[in-house]
Design a protein around this motif. Structure first.
Motif, PDB file in Angstrom:
ATOM      1  N   VAL A   3      38.812 -22.089 -47.964  1.00 19.02           N
ATOM      2  CA  VAL A   3      40.047 -22.360 -48.706  1.00 19.02           C
ATOM      3  C   VAL A   3      40.999 -21.166 -48.600  1.00 19.02           C
ATOM      4  O   VAL A   3      42.217 -21.339 -48.422  1.00 19.02           O
ATOM      5  CB  VAL A   3      39.704 -22.674 -50.182  1.00 19.02           C
ATOM      6  CG1 VAL A   3      40.959 -22.908 -50.981  1.00 19.02           C
ATOM      7  CG2 VAL A   3      38.794 -23.874 -50.262  1.00 19.02           C
ATOM      8  N   TRP A   4      40.478 -19.965 -48.684  1.00 21.09           N
ATOM      9  CA  TRP A   4      41.303 -18.764 -48.552  1.00 21.09           C
ATOM     10  C   TRP A   4      41.910 -18.678 -47.150  1.00 21.09           C
ATOM     11  O   TRP A   4      43.094 -18.370 -46.996  1.00 21.09           O
ATOM     12  CB  TRP A   4      40.470 -17.526 -48.853  1.00 21.09           C
ATOM     13  CG  TRP A   4      41.241 -16.251 -48.757  1.00 21.09           C
ATOM     14  CD1 TRP A   4      41.250 -15.382 -47.723  1.00 21.09           C
ATOM     15  CD2 TRP A   4      42.148 -15.725 -49.720  1.00 21.09           C
ATOM     16  NE1 TRP A   4      42.087 -14.331 -47.977  1.00 21.09           N
ATOM     17  CE2 TRP A   4      42.663 -14.516 -49.212  1.00 21.09           C
ATOM     18  CE3 TRP A   4      42.583 -16.157 -50.977  1.00 21.09           C
ATOM     19  CZ2 TRP A   4      43.576 -13.743 -49.905  1.00 21.09           C
ATOM     20  CZ3 TRP A   4      43.485 -15.365 -51.654  1.00 21.09           C
ATOM     21  CH2 TRP A   4      43.981 -14.190 -51.128  1.00 21.09           C
ATOM     22  N   ILE A   5      41.112 -18.975 -46.144  1.00 22.70           N
ATOM     23  CA  ILE A   5      41.620 -18.947 -44.768  1.00 22.70           C
ATOM     24  C   ILE A   5      42.668 -20.039 -44.567  1.00 22.70           C
ATOM     25  O   ILE A   5      43.678 -19.834 -43.883  1.00 22.70           O
ATOM     26  CB  ILE A   5      40.464 -19.077 -43.769  1.00 22.70           C
ATOM     27  CG1 ILE A   5      39.577 -17.833 -43.833  1.00 22.70           C
ATOM     28  CG2 ILE A   5      40.980 -19.266 -42.355  1.00 22.70           C
ATOM     29  CD1 ILE A   5      38.306 -17.934 -43.024  1.00 22.70           C
ATOM     30  N   ALA A   6      42.459 -21.209 -45.172  1.00 25.84           N
ATOM     31  CA  ALA A   6      43.437 -22.291 -45.047  1.00 25.84           C
ATOM     32  C   ALA A   6      44.763 -21.912 -45.692  1.00 25.84           C
ATOM     33  O   ALA A   6      45.833 -22.317 -45.237  1.00 25.84           O
ATOM     34  CB  ALA A   6      42.892 -23.563 -45.681  1.00 25.84           C
ATOM     35  N   ALA A   7      44.702 -21.116 -46.760  1.00 26.34           N
ATOM     36  CA  ALA A   7      45.924 -20.704 -47.439  1.00 26.34           C
ATOM     37  C   ALA A   7      46.686 -19.642 -46.649  1.00 26.34           C
ATOM     38  O   ALA A   7      47.920 -19.617 -46.681  1.00 26.34           O
ATOM     39  CB  ALA A   7      45.595 -20.180 -48.837  1.00 26.34           C
ATOM     40  N   HIS A   8      45.974 -18.753 -45.929  1.00 27.50           N
ATOM     41  CA  HIS A   8      46.639 -17.620 -45.295  1.00 27.50           C
ATOM     42  C   HIS A   8      46.602 -17.645 -43.770  1.00 27.50           C
ATOM     43  O   HIS A   8      47.557 -17.189 -43.129  1.00 27.50           O
ATOM     44  CB  HIS A   8      46.009 -16.311 -45.787  1.00 27.50           C
ATOM     45  CG  HIS A   8      46.197 -16.105 -47.253  1.00 27.50           C
ATOM     46  ND1 HIS A   8      47.395 -15.722 -47.793  1.00 27.50           N
ATOM     47  CD2 HIS A   8      45.349 -16.263 -48.296  1.00 27.50           C
ATOM     48  CE1 HIS A   8      47.284 -15.633 -49.105  1.00 27.50           C
ATOM     49  NE2 HIS A   8      46.045 -15.963 -49.431  1.00 27.50           N
ATOM     50  N   ARG A  51      43.343 -20.547 -37.752  1.00 26.28           N
ATOM     51  CA  ARG A  51      41.986 -20.148 -37.387  1.00 26.28           C
ATOM     52  C   ARG A  51      40.935 -21.220 -37.674  1.00 26.28           C
ATOM     53  O   ARG A  51      39.810 -21.105 -37.192  1.00 26.28           O
ATOM     54  CB  ARG A  51      41.585 -18.876 -38.124  1.00 26.28           C
ATOM     55  CG  ARG A  51      42.245 -17.652 -37.593  1.00 26.28           C
ATOM     56  CD  ARG A  51      41.533 -16.452 -38.109  1.00 26.28           C
ATOM     57  NE  ARG A  51      42.120 -15.240 -37.556  1.00 26.28           N
ATOM     58  CZ  ARG A  51      41.702 -14.046 -37.839  1.00 26.28           C
ATOM     59  NH1 ARG A  51      40.703 -13.879 -38.675  1.00 26.28           N
ATOM     60  NH2 ARG A  51      42.270 -12.998 -37.298  1.00 26.28           N
ATOM     61  N   LEU A  52      41.286 -22.193 -38.444  1.00 26.63           N
ATOM     62  CA  LEU A  52      40.303 -23.214 -38.830  1.00 26.63           C
ATOM     63  C   LEU A  52      40.234 -24.323 -37.789  1.00 26.63           C
ATOM     64  O   LEU A  52      41.238 -24.690 -37.179  1.00 26.63           O
ATOM     65  CB  LEU A  52      40.650 -23.806 -40.191  1.00 26.63           C
ATOM     66  CG  LEU A  52      40.537 -22.861 -41.381  1.00 26.63           C
ATOM     67  CD1 LEU A  52      40.970 -23.566 -42.648  1.00 26.63           C
ATOM     68  CD2 LEU A  52      39.125 -22.350 -41.527  1.00 26.63           C
ATOM     69  N   SER A  57      36.061 -29.072 -37.846  1.00 25.84           N
ATOM     70  CA  SER A  57      34.792 -29.089 -38.573  1.00 25.84           C
ATOM     71  C   SER A  57      34.905 -28.359 -39.910  1.00 25.84           C
ATOM     72  O   SER A  57      34.271 -28.756 -40.891  1.00 25.84           O
ATOM     73  CB  SER A  57      33.688 -28.474 -37.725  1.00 25.84           C
ATOM     74  OG  SER A  57      33.990 -27.121 -37.434  1.00 25.84           O
ATOM     75  N   HIS A  58      35.724 -27.303 -39.973  1.00 26.74           N
ATOM     76  CA  HIS A  58      35.924 -26.605 -41.243  1.00 26.74           C
ATOM     77  C   HIS A  58      36.601 -27.516 -42.263  1.00 26.74           C
ATOM     78  O   HIS A  58      36.239 -27.514 -43.442  1.00 26.74           O
ATOM     79  CB  HIS A  58      36.780 -25.348 -41.048  1.00 26.74           C
ATOM     80  CG  HIS A  58      36.095 -24.286 -40.256  1.00 26.74           C
ATOM     81  ND1 HIS A  58      36.500 -23.958 -38.982  1.00 26.74           N
ATOM     82  CD2 HIS A  58      35.038 -23.493 -40.532  1.00 26.74           C
ATOM     83  CE1 HIS A  58      35.736 -22.988 -38.517  1.00 26.74           C
ATOM     84  NE2 HIS A  58      34.818 -22.698 -39.430  1.00 26.74           N
ATOM     85  N   TYR A  59      37.575 -28.281 -41.801  1.00 27.41           N
ATOM     86  CA  TYR A  59      38.290 -29.176 -42.707  1.00 27.41           C
ATOM     87  C   TYR A  59      37.389 -30.310 -43.193  1.00 27.41           C
ATOM     88  O   TYR A  59      37.399 -30.653 -44.367  1.00 27.41           O
ATOM     89  CB  TYR A  59      39.529 -29.765 -42.019  1.00 27.41           C
ATOM     90  CG  TYR A  59      40.620 -28.753 -41.777  1.00 27.41           C
ATOM     91  CD1 TYR A  59      41.367 -28.249 -42.821  1.00 27.41           C
ATOM     92  CD2 TYR A  59      40.919 -28.324 -40.498  1.00 27.41           C
ATOM     93  CE1 TYR A  59      42.374 -27.330 -42.609  1.00 27.41           C
ATOM     94  CE2 TYR A  59      41.927 -27.403 -40.265  1.00 27.41           C
ATOM     95  CZ  TYR A  59      42.644 -26.916 -41.324  1.00 27.41           C
ATOM     96  OH  TYR A  59      43.653 -25.995 -41.108  1.00 27.41           O
TER      97      TYR A  59
END
Length: 182
Positions: free
Chosen positions: A17-22, A26-27, A30-32
């Motif tokens: 969630v932090w990576i998706a926000a910033h 990079r995602l 599969s991460h989603y």
């Protein structure tokens, strides 16, 4: 700012969630798809350690971006399915009578009570003069007796001489069963 570093660690529960926000680029898909929205929101709303309001805002932004991406993936999958269905049914020729654009409701709906004996199957589905290939004679649909009556019902079984000789050989144990005992 107060927060637990374990939340945002690389393998932490809110790292995606932090990576998706910033760092959304990079995602991967599969991460989603692996992120459970409801449990993630519960972790943000009721954290184990206190989270600053600004941090929870960033995390909720990440949840919204993940949810948006999941909706985009679902939309793409539905479009692929719709295109496939249209291609599959595009080449099928429909033989409706001239002047009608759809089938009558009695052809495609079931009656209130579905009893096979009460079902009326005498619809005029075929053009006049066309042969009805769906009716067969009684002889065609009835099984005949498979046991020949003229012959003897018992079957004689014979063994080759080689097998009989092998059974009488002293190295082979005798495996006969006496029928009279049973």
């Amino acid at each position: 700012m107060f927060y637990s570093h374990t939340f945002l660690a690389r393998k932490g529960p809110l790292s995606t969630v932090w990576i998706a926000a910033h760092l959304q680029h990079r995602l991967k898909k599969s991460h989603y798809t692996c992120t459970d929205i409801s449990s993630t929101v519960d972790r943000i709303m009721f954290p184990e350690a206190p989270i600053a309001l600004r941090m929870s805002g960033h995390l909720l932004l990440g949840v919204v971006r993940i949810y948006s991406k999941k909706v985009d993936y679902l939309h793409q999958d539905c479009n692929v399915l719709l295109v496939g269905l249209r291609k599959a049914f595009a080449s099928i020729a429909v033989n409706l009578p001239e002047g009608s654009s759809k089938a009558p409701p009695e052809y495609i709906t079931l009656p209130e009570t579905f009893e096979l004996d009460a079902l009326d199957l005498d619809f005029n589905l075929y053009h006049e003069g066309a042969p009805d290939n769906h009716l067969r004679s009684q002889e065609d649909i009835t099984l005949t007796d498979q046991v020949p009556v003229e012959r003897d019902l018992y079957i004689a079984i014979s063994f080759d001489e080689d097998i009989v000789m092998d059974l009488s050989h002293p190295d082979v144990p005798n495996s006969r069963v006496d029928v009279s005992e049973h």
